[in-house]
Design a protein around this motif. Sequence first.
Motif, PDB file in Angstrom:
ATOM      1  N   GLY A  28       0.791  -1.225   0.000  1.00 21.31           N
ATOM      2  CA  GLY A  28       0.000   0.000   0.000  1.00 21.31           C
ATOM      3  C   GLY A  28       0.821   1.271   0.000  1.00 21.31           C
ATOM      4  N   MET A  29       2.100   1.166  -0.342  1.00 19.68           N
ATOM      5  CA  MET A  29       2.954   2.360  -0.364  1.00 19.68           C
ATOM      6  C   MET A  29       2.660   3.195  -1.606  1.00 19.68           C
ATOM      7  SD  MET A  29       6.594   0.749   0.856  1.00 19.68           S
ATOM      8  CE  MET A  29       6.756  -0.089   2.434  1.00 19.68           C
ATOM      9  N   ASN A  30       2.990   4.479  -1.531  1.00 23.08           N
ATOM     10  CA  ASN A  30       2.844   5.349  -2.697  1.00 23.08           C
ATOM     11  C   ASN A  30       4.179   5.913  -3.170  1.00 23.08           C
ATOM     12  OD1 ASN A  30       3.396   7.297  -0.769  1.00 23.08           O
ATOM     13  ND2 ASN A  30       1.348   8.219  -0.822  1.00 23.08           N
ATOM     14  N   ALA A  31       5.243   5.646  -2.419  1.00 21.07           N
ATOM     15  CA  ALA A  31       6.567   6.147  -2.791  1.00 21.07           C
ATOM     16  C   ALA A  31       7.642   5.178  -2.317  1.00 21.07           C
ATOM     17  CB  ALA A  31       6.824   7.531  -2.211  1.00 21.07           C
ATOM     18  N   GLU A  71      11.828   3.756 -13.748  1.00 17.52           N
ATOM     19  CA  GLU A  71      10.853   3.340 -14.767  1.00 17.52           C
ATOM     20  C   GLU A  71       9.841   2.359 -14.170  1.00 17.52           C
ATOM     21  OE1 GLU A  71      10.733   1.297 -19.242  1.00 17.52           O
ATOM     22  OE2 GLU A  71      12.652   1.682 -18.243  1.00 17.52           O
ATOM     23  N   GLY A  72      10.349   1.398 -13.393  1.00 18.62           N
ATOM     24  CA  GLY A  72       9.468   0.404 -12.799  1.00 18.62           C
ATOM     25  C   GLY A  72       8.517   0.989 -11.772  1.00 18.62           C
ATOM     26  N   ALA A  73       9.012   1.928 -10.978  1.00 20.50           N
ATOM     27  CA  ALA A  73       8.153   2.570  -9.982  1.00 20.50           C
ATOM     28  C   ALA A  73       7.026   3.332 -10.648  1.00 20.50           C
ATOM     29  CB  ALA A  73       8.991   3.501  -9.103  1.00 20.50           C
ATOM     30  N   HIS A  74       7.346   4.122 -11.651  1.00 24.20           N
ATOM     31  CA  HIS A  74       6.327   4.920 -12.324  1.00 24.20           C
ATOM     32  C   HIS A  74       5.315   4.043 -13.049  1.00 24.20           C
ATOM     33  CE1 HIS A  74       9.042   8.767 -12.337  1.00 24.20           C
ATOM     34  NE2 HIS A  74       8.571   8.450 -11.144  1.00 24.20           N
ATOM     35  N   ALA A  75       5.774   2.922 -13.596  1.00 23.26           N
ATOM     36  CA  ALA A  75       4.850   2.003 -14.264  1.00 23.26           C
ATOM     37  C   ALA A  75       3.830   1.433 -13.285  1.00 23.26           C
ATOM     38  CB  ALA A  75       5.631   0.867 -14.930  1.00 23.26           C
ATOM     39  N   ARG A  76       4.181   1.399 -12.001  1.00 25.33           N
ATOM     40  CA  ARG A  76       3.286   0.880 -10.960  1.00 25.33           C
ATOM     41  C   ARG A  76       2.543   1.986 -10.226  1.00 25.33           C
ATOM     42  NH1 ARG A  76       7.647  -2.298 -11.649  1.00 25.33           N
ATOM     43  NH2 ARG A  76       7.462  -4.572 -11.355  1.00 25.33           N
ATOM     44  N   GLY A  77       2.707   3.225 -10.668  1.00 21.42           N
ATOM     45  CA  GLY A  77       2.035   4.342 -10.021  1.00 21.42           C
ATOM     46  C   GLY A  77       2.704   4.785  -8.728  1.00 21.42           C
ATOM     47  N   LEU A  78       3.975   4.433  -8.563  1.00 22.89           N
ATOM     48  CA  LEU A  78       4.730   4.799  -7.369  1.00 22.89           C
ATOM     49  C   LEU A  78       5.674   5.959  -7.672  1.00 22.89           C
ATOM     50  CD1 LEU A  78       5.802   1.182  -6.324  1.00 22.89           C
ATOM     51  CD2 LEU A  78       4.150   2.596  -5.092  1.00 22.89           C
ATOM     52  N   GLU A  79       5.877   6.820  -6.704  1.00 21.21           N
ATOM     53  CA  GLU A  79       6.965   7.794  -6.805  1.00 21.21           C
ATOM     54  C   GLU A  79       8.276   7.108  -6.434  1.00 21.21           C
ATOM     55  OE1 GLU A  79       6.305  11.198  -4.369  1.00 21.21           O
ATOM     56  OE2 GLU A  79       4.475  11.806  -5.434  1.00 21.21           O
ATOM     57  N   LEU A  80       9.370   7.666  -6.920  1.00 25.47           N
ATOM     58  CA  LEU A  80      10.683   7.183  -6.497  1.00 25.47           C
ATOM     59  C   LEU A  80      11.550   8.370  -6.104  1.00 25.47           C
ATOM     60  CD1 LEU A  80      12.734   4.221  -7.601  1.00 25.47           C
ATOM     61  CD2 LEU A  80      13.902   6.439  -7.448  1.00 25.47           C
TER      62      LEU A  80
END
Length: 212
Positions: A28-31, A71-80
């Motif tokens: 459930g993380m967002n970043a 790239e992988g984080a953004h593809a999953r809707g996550l910030e990095l």
Amino acid sequence: LNAMLKGKSVSQARQALDKMLDDCLAFGMNAVIFHVRANSDAYYQSSLFKPAAAVQSLLEGGFDPLAYAVEGAHARGLELHAWVNPYRIGRNPDYRVEGIDYFQDKDDSPAYWYAPTCLEAQKLILSGIEELLAYDIDGIQFDDYFYPPDVLPADAPADFEQADYEATGGHLSVGEWRRTHVDALISSVYSRVHKKAGCVFGISPSHDYAAT
């Protein structure tokens, strides 16, 4: 990242990073706070810092863990966010950048640090931030932005600080003089990070709450 990527092939590194990102999403993380410079080394393609030992072969083979993770984080809707230890050189002084003042931690726990009062150190750290902002990251997070406790004398400059402190005329106490340099670095990094649209800058507190 050492445990995650050390000794891995490119395909294995991709799998490990994918699993980490999938786990973050499942939790459930967002970043994601992604460690890109634990010491004076880099887990990404850098022209300033030597590659971290755990990812040297990956970087030399053309695989950039940070680029893949962003790239992988953004593809999953996550910030990095890129996590940086700005002053810490680590236990191996060979990783330091030449020509910059540094000092040794306690003898019973040897580690090395760039001197925060060294202007060249501040320039190096800011240049390192510029490198990271070239990636599509969403933030910069600092850890260990403070002096290691109980290492330098509190009321007098250390030997390597003496000439620079005396050049100021002694108008500030040693503690105030040191803090002005840390403040200057933090201000410069804050200003630069916020020039990148949507990018944020944060700092973690000391792990030792009793010392803060």
